[in-house]
Design a protein around this motif. Structure first.
Motif, PDB file in Angstrom:
ATOM      1  N   HIS A  22       0.792  -0.753  -0.006  1.00 18.70           N
ATOM      2  CA  HIS A  22      -0.031  -0.053   0.323  1.00 18.70           C
ATOM      3  C   HIS A  22       0.893   1.245   0.031  1.00 18.70           C
ATOM      4  O   HIS A  22       2.162   1.465   1.176  1.00 18.70           O
ATOM      5  CB  HIS A  22      -1.128  -0.143   0.969  1.00 18.70           C
ATOM      6  CG  HIS A  22      -0.872  -0.204   2.617  1.00 18.70           C
ATOM      7  ND1 HIS A  22      -0.085   0.195   3.302  1.00 18.70           N
ATOM      8  CD2 HIS A  22      -0.247  -1.512   2.726  1.00 18.70           C
ATOM      9  CE1 HIS A  22       0.196  -0.063   4.507  1.00 18.70           C
ATOM     10  NE2 HIS A  22       0.314  -1.506   4.196  1.00 18.70           N
ATOM     11  N   ARG A  26       5.170  -2.553   2.304  1.00 22.58           N
ATOM     12  CA  ARG A  26       4.973  -2.636   3.876  1.00 22.58           C
ATOM     13  C   ARG A  26       6.163  -3.523   4.529  1.00 22.58           C
ATOM     14  O   ARG A  26       6.005  -3.416   6.285  1.00 22.58           O
ATOM     15  CB  ARG A  26       4.137  -1.259   4.200  1.00 22.58           C
ATOM     16  CG  ARG A  26       3.609  -0.062   3.627  1.00 22.58           C
ATOM     17  CD  ARG A  26       4.381   0.751   4.065  1.00 22.58           C
ATOM     18  NE  ARG A  26       4.021   1.755   2.858  1.00 22.58           N
ATOM     19  CZ  ARG A  26       4.702   2.956   2.251  1.00 22.58           C
ATOM     20  NH1 ARG A  26       6.336   3.103   2.993  1.00 22.58           N
ATOM     21  NH2 ARG A  26       3.728   4.066   1.930  1.00 22.58           N
ATOM     22  N   LYS A  48      -4.424  -4.650   4.524  1.00 20.62           N
ATOM     23  CA  LYS A  48      -3.002  -3.641   4.238  1.00 20.62           C
ATOM     24  C   LYS A  48      -3.078  -3.755   5.572  1.00 20.62           C
ATOM     25  O   LYS A  48      -3.050  -3.131   7.173  1.00 20.62           O
ATOM     26  CB  LYS A  48      -3.408  -2.856   3.672  1.00 20.62           C
ATOM     27  CG  LYS A  48      -3.857  -2.518   2.396  1.00 20.62           C
ATOM     28  CD  LYS A  48      -2.747  -3.270   0.998  1.00 20.62           C
ATOM     29  CE  LYS A  48      -4.227  -3.672  -0.014  1.00 20.62           C
ATOM     30  NZ  LYS A  48      -2.570  -3.907  -1.324  1.00 20.62           N
ATOM     31  N   GLY A  49      -1.603  -4.084   5.462  1.00 26.35           N
ATOM     32  CA  GLY A  49      -0.824  -4.787   6.327  1.00 26.35           C
ATOM     33  C   GLY A  49       0.764  -4.298   6.469  1.00 26.35           C
ATOM     34  O   GLY A  49       0.970  -3.730   5.464  1.00 26.35           O
ATOM     35  N   GLY A  50       1.272  -4.598   8.058  1.00 25.33           N
ATOM     36  CA  GLY A  50       2.786  -3.830   7.682  1.00 25.33           C
ATOM     37  C   GLY A  50       2.904  -2.548   7.803  1.00 25.33           C
ATOM     38  O   GLY A  50       2.601  -2.404   7.547  1.00 25.33           O
ATOM     39  N   HIS A  51       4.049  -1.810   8.389  1.00 24.53           N
ATOM     40  CA  HIS A  51       3.846  -0.509   8.528  1.00 24.53           C
ATOM     41  C   HIS A  51       5.622   0.146   8.460  1.00 24.53           C
ATOM     42  O   HIS A  51       5.582   1.399   8.663  1.00 24.53           O
ATOM     43  CB  HIS A  51       4.328  -0.268  10.537  1.00 24.53           C
ATOM     44  CG  HIS A  51       2.513  -0.424  11.095  1.00 24.53           C
ATOM     45  ND1 HIS A  51       1.849  -0.007  10.528  1.00 24.53           N
ATOM     46  CD2 HIS A  51       2.703  -2.052  11.443  1.00 24.53           C
ATOM     47  CE1 HIS A  51       0.550  -0.938  10.943  1.00 24.53           C
ATOM     48  NE2 HIS A  51       0.551  -2.030  11.367  1.00 24.53           N
ATOM     49  N   ASP A  53       8.945   2.134   6.291  1.00 21.17           N
ATOM     50  CA  ASP A  53       8.761   3.199   5.986  1.00 21.17           C
ATOM     51  C   ASP A  53       9.573   2.152   4.656  1.00 21.17           C
ATOM     52  O   ASP A  53       8.978   2.659   3.178  1.00 21.17           O
ATOM     53  CB  ASP A  53       9.950   4.425   5.975  1.00 21.17           C
ATOM     54  CG  ASP A  53       8.998   4.819   7.499  1.00 21.17           C
ATOM     55  OD1 ASP A  53       7.211   4.372   7.563  1.00 21.17           O
ATOM     56  OD2 ASP A  53       9.049   5.998   8.248  1.00 21.17           O
TER      57      ASP A  53
END
Length: 95
Positions: A22, A26, A48-51, A53
């Protein structure tokens, strides 16, 4: 406590069906494996997941790739997209 590790980055991912993609990948890190340099971190999901950068390349099991050194990717960056499978490392080059 977070640890900084220098990994090659995933500079682009065109796989819209992946839950980690996304506005770029990510996932904290991806792995590449399989017959067609598949992104084995790919998750088919509308959620949507993962954070992270910027995603890194954690491991590469494609030892016949010219960028592979002891199962670590030495490319500066890779691109992920559809090739043989839904999500493949498009930077893969045979030795």
């Amino acid at each position: 406590m977070a640890t900084t590790i220098n990994l090659p980055i995933v500079s682009a991912c065109s796989v819209e069906t992946c839950g980690f993609n996304h506005d770029g990948c990510r996932a904290g890190a991806i792995n590449v494996s399989g017959e067609h340099a598949h992104c084995s971190t790919y998750v088919a999901s509308d959620a949507k997941g993962g954070h992270a950068d910027v995603a890194g390349v954690g491991a590469c099991m494609r030892t016949e790739c010219k960028f592979n050194n002891d199962m670590a990717c030495t490319a500066e960056a890779i691109e992920v997209g559809a090739s043989f499978d839904t999500a493949d490392c498009l930077t893969f080059e045979a030795r």
